[in-house]
Design a protein around this motif. Structure first.
Motif, mmCIF file in Angstrom:
data_model
loop_
_atom_site.group_PDB
_atom_site.id
_atom_site.type_symbol
_atom_site.label_atom_id
_atom_site.label_comp_id
_atom_site.label_asym_id
_atom_site.label_seq_id
_atom_site.Cartn_x
_atom_site.Cartn_y
_atom_site.Cartn_z
ATOM 1 N N ILE A 91 0.845 -1.199 0.000
ATOM 2 C CA ILE A 91 0.000 0.000 0.000
ATOM 3 C C ILE A 91 0.877 1.245 0.000
ATOM 4 C CG2 ILE A 91 -1.630 1.385 1.359
ATOM 5 C CD1 ILE A 91 -2.727 -1.173 2.544
ATOM 6 N N THR A 92 0.518 2.223 -0.819
ATOM 7 C CA THR A 92 1.011 3.578 -0.605
ATOM 8 C C THR A 92 -0.057 4.285 0.217
ATOM 9 O OG1 THR A 92 2.175 3.572 -2.717
ATOM 10 C CG2 THR A 92 1.815 5.701 -1.675
ATOM 11 N N TRP A 93 0.274 4.662 1.422
ATOM 12 C CA TRP A 93 -0.743 5.115 2.374
ATOM 13 C C TRP A 93 -1.139 6.567 2.101
ATOM 14 C CZ3 TRP A 93 -3.586 2.147 5.340
ATOM 15 C CH2 TRP A 93 -4.430 2.758 6.269
ATOM 16 N N PRO A 94 -2.450 6.822 1.986
ATOM 17 C CA PRO A 94 -2.923 8.196 1.751
ATOM 18 C C PRO A 94 -2.641 9.097 2.955
ATOM 19 C CG PRO A 94 -4.617 6.572 1.187
ATOM 20 C CD PRO A 94 -3.554 5.846 1.957
ATOM 21 N N ARG A 112 3.802 -4.454 2.808
ATOM 22 C CA ARG A 112 4.516 -3.217 3.118
ATOM 23 C C ARG A 112 3.547 -2.050 3.038
ATOM 24 N NH1 ARG A 112 9.175 -5.696 -0.273
ATOM 25 N NH2 ARG A 112 7.691 -5.379 -1.956
ATOM 26 N N ILE A 113 3.793 -1.058 3.887
ATOM 27 C CA ILE A 113 3.046 0.197 3.853
ATOM 28 C C ILE A 113 4.055 1.317 3.640
ATOM 29 C CG2 ILE A 113 1.537 1.779 5.106
ATOM 30 C CD1 ILE A 113 0.702 -0.646 6.846
ATOM 31 N N ALA A 114 4.023 1.925 2.455
ATOM 32 C CA ALA A 114 4.888 3.078 2.179
ATOM 33 C C ALA A 114 4.065 4.331 2.441
ATOM 34 C CB ALA A 114 5.377 3.051 0.733
ATOM 35 N N PHE A 115 4.432 5.078 3.479
ATOM 36 C CA PHE A 115 3.551 6.173 3.848
ATOM 37 C C PHE A 115 3.968 7.479 3.177
ATOM 38 C CE2 PHE A 115 6.433 5.119 7.273
ATOM 39 C CZ PHE A 115 6.906 6.306 7.811
ATOM 40 N N PHE A 116 2.925 8.086 2.604
ATOM 41 C CA PHE A 116 2.972 9.325 1.825
ATOM 42 C C PHE A 116 3.745 9.092 0.517
ATOM 43 C CE2 PHE A 116 2.888 11.315 6.329
ATOM 44 C CZ PHE A 116 1.651 10.754 6.546
#
Length: 393
Positions: A91-94, A112-116
């Protein structure tokens, strides 16, 4: 050109980690109202070699308020259940969705969570972050609020490969540099993970020696974040252009070839994903052919993906040295069962002599057709492909 095998090997699936896919806008439809996952291309799509699927991707995140977004729902309801069980989800986190919502997005395959997303592009007057300091603080705050998911967290920062190359203006370089410096300080302070997600535009203008360019790029990351930094190329695609192009096929093959070597040699490369689906006339693996017909088709990238698939799924990288080659040529050695193979990219206008006892070659050239033939001790000019040496004990 000479290749010498040294003997060490990677785990299986080494190349596959670089062959994730981005799925942008899963709700997009053809002229008949069919999404890709409901079209005649659905079988090819769900059988595509992929390590993980990234959804949502960066550009979508700015419009997502919660998991009820129609594209997010299309992914969770219509795509994820049909993917092979070993395909993971990134996810690319909103920015506007709080970290406390992460459990609502978890389904057992969350990887994986890639934030922003692409922080420097969204920093300045009237943008999501007024200053670099505001952006870095937002990263730190999210990481703190998502501490229960710390093992999955990756963050976006500046891009070190853009510094000092006159690819962007001095103001842009300054913003990228500040993000790198300030996020590096937060990593050292333990407030951010030492895991970087980046979007990367493939560009033949970076350097006359692409291997040297990417080696330097990873060294720049190490200079900022330390020797154990991990870099995830969450999106790599051609720098420009929306039409299916041989240039992109060359650049992607070059990237996969170089990164598979650097992943083994440095330990800094986590993996990566290519843009899988898009609108009319795109360079993606699947796309709508043009604005008039809007018919789901495979692009030349699909041929490259399929050509590399058996190496990606089953192959182990074989430690080797390559000598006396042109900077236009890059190659990596793999072994699939008893077969040795070499994935390669030759972006030059001359054949590259390679005196090895291989039997067959599969390749794509400027005709944008996938071809196969006997290997005659050369890598054809302006081609990408796989050379096979069968049945080695």
């Amino acid at each position: 050109m000479k290749i010498k095998v040294k003997g060490g090997v990677s785990d299986a699936g080494h190349l596959k980690t670089l062959m994730g896919v981005n799925f942008q806008t899963p709700s997009i439809e053809d002229k008949s109202g069919n999404t890709l996952q409901d079209s005649q291309q659905a079988g090819r799509f769900f059988d595509l070699c992929m390590d993980y699927m990234r959804q949502p991707n960066g550009s979508e995140t700015y419009h997502i308020k919660n998991r009820n977004d129609k594209n997010v729902q299309a992914f969770y309801n219509d795509i994820l259940p049909k993917l092979p069980s070993d395909v993971k989800h990134d996810i690319t986190w909103p920015l506007q969705v709080p970290a406390r919502d992460i459990p609502n997005w978890n389904h057992g395959r969350l990887n994986r969570i890639a934030f922003f997303n692409e922080m420097p592009m969204h920093t300045g007057n009237g943008k999501e972050f007024a200053t670099v300091e505001d952006g870095v603080q937002a990263l730190v705050d999210f990481c703190s609020n998502a501490s229960g998911w710390s093992d999955l967290l990756w963050f976006h920062t500046g891009k070190p490969e853009l510094l000092g190359r006159n690819l962007i203006g001095s103001k842009g370089e300054d913003t990228h540099r500040k993000y790198l410096e300030q996020t590096a300080a937060m990593v050292k302070a333990g407030k951010l993970p030492n895991r970087i997600a980046t979007t990367h535009k493939l560009n033949s203008d970076y350097s006359d020696d692409p291997f040297a360019f990417y080696t330097d790029m990873l060294q720049r990351y190490r200079n900022y974040f330390g020797d154990d930094v991990k870099v995830l190329f969450h999106e790599y695609k051609n720098k420009s252009g929306e039409m299916d192009s041989f240039e992109q096929v060359q650049l992607v093959a070059q990237f996969l070839t170089i990164m598979s070597r650097l992943k083994y040699e440095t330990g800094n490369v986590e993996g990566g994903s290519f843009q899988c689906v898009g609108g009319p006339g795109t360079t993606n693996i699947f796309g709508l052919n043009n604005p008039q017909e809007r018919k789901w088709v495979t692009a030349t990238m699909y041929k490259l993906w399929e050509m590399f698939a058996s190496v990606a799924r089953e192959g182990v990288y074989v430690d080797s040295t390559i000598e006396d080659k042109s900077p236009n040529v890059d190659a990596s050695v793999f072994k699939v069962d008893r077969d040795y193979c070499i994935i390669y990219s030759n972006v030059g206008n001359t054949d590259e002599h390679l005196p090895i006892p291989a039997s067959t070659i599969e390749y794509i050239d400027s005709s944008m057709e996938r071809k196969e033939g006997s290997f005659v001790k050369k890598l054809p000019a302006n081609s990408v492909g796989v050379v096979w040496q069968r049945g080695i004990k």
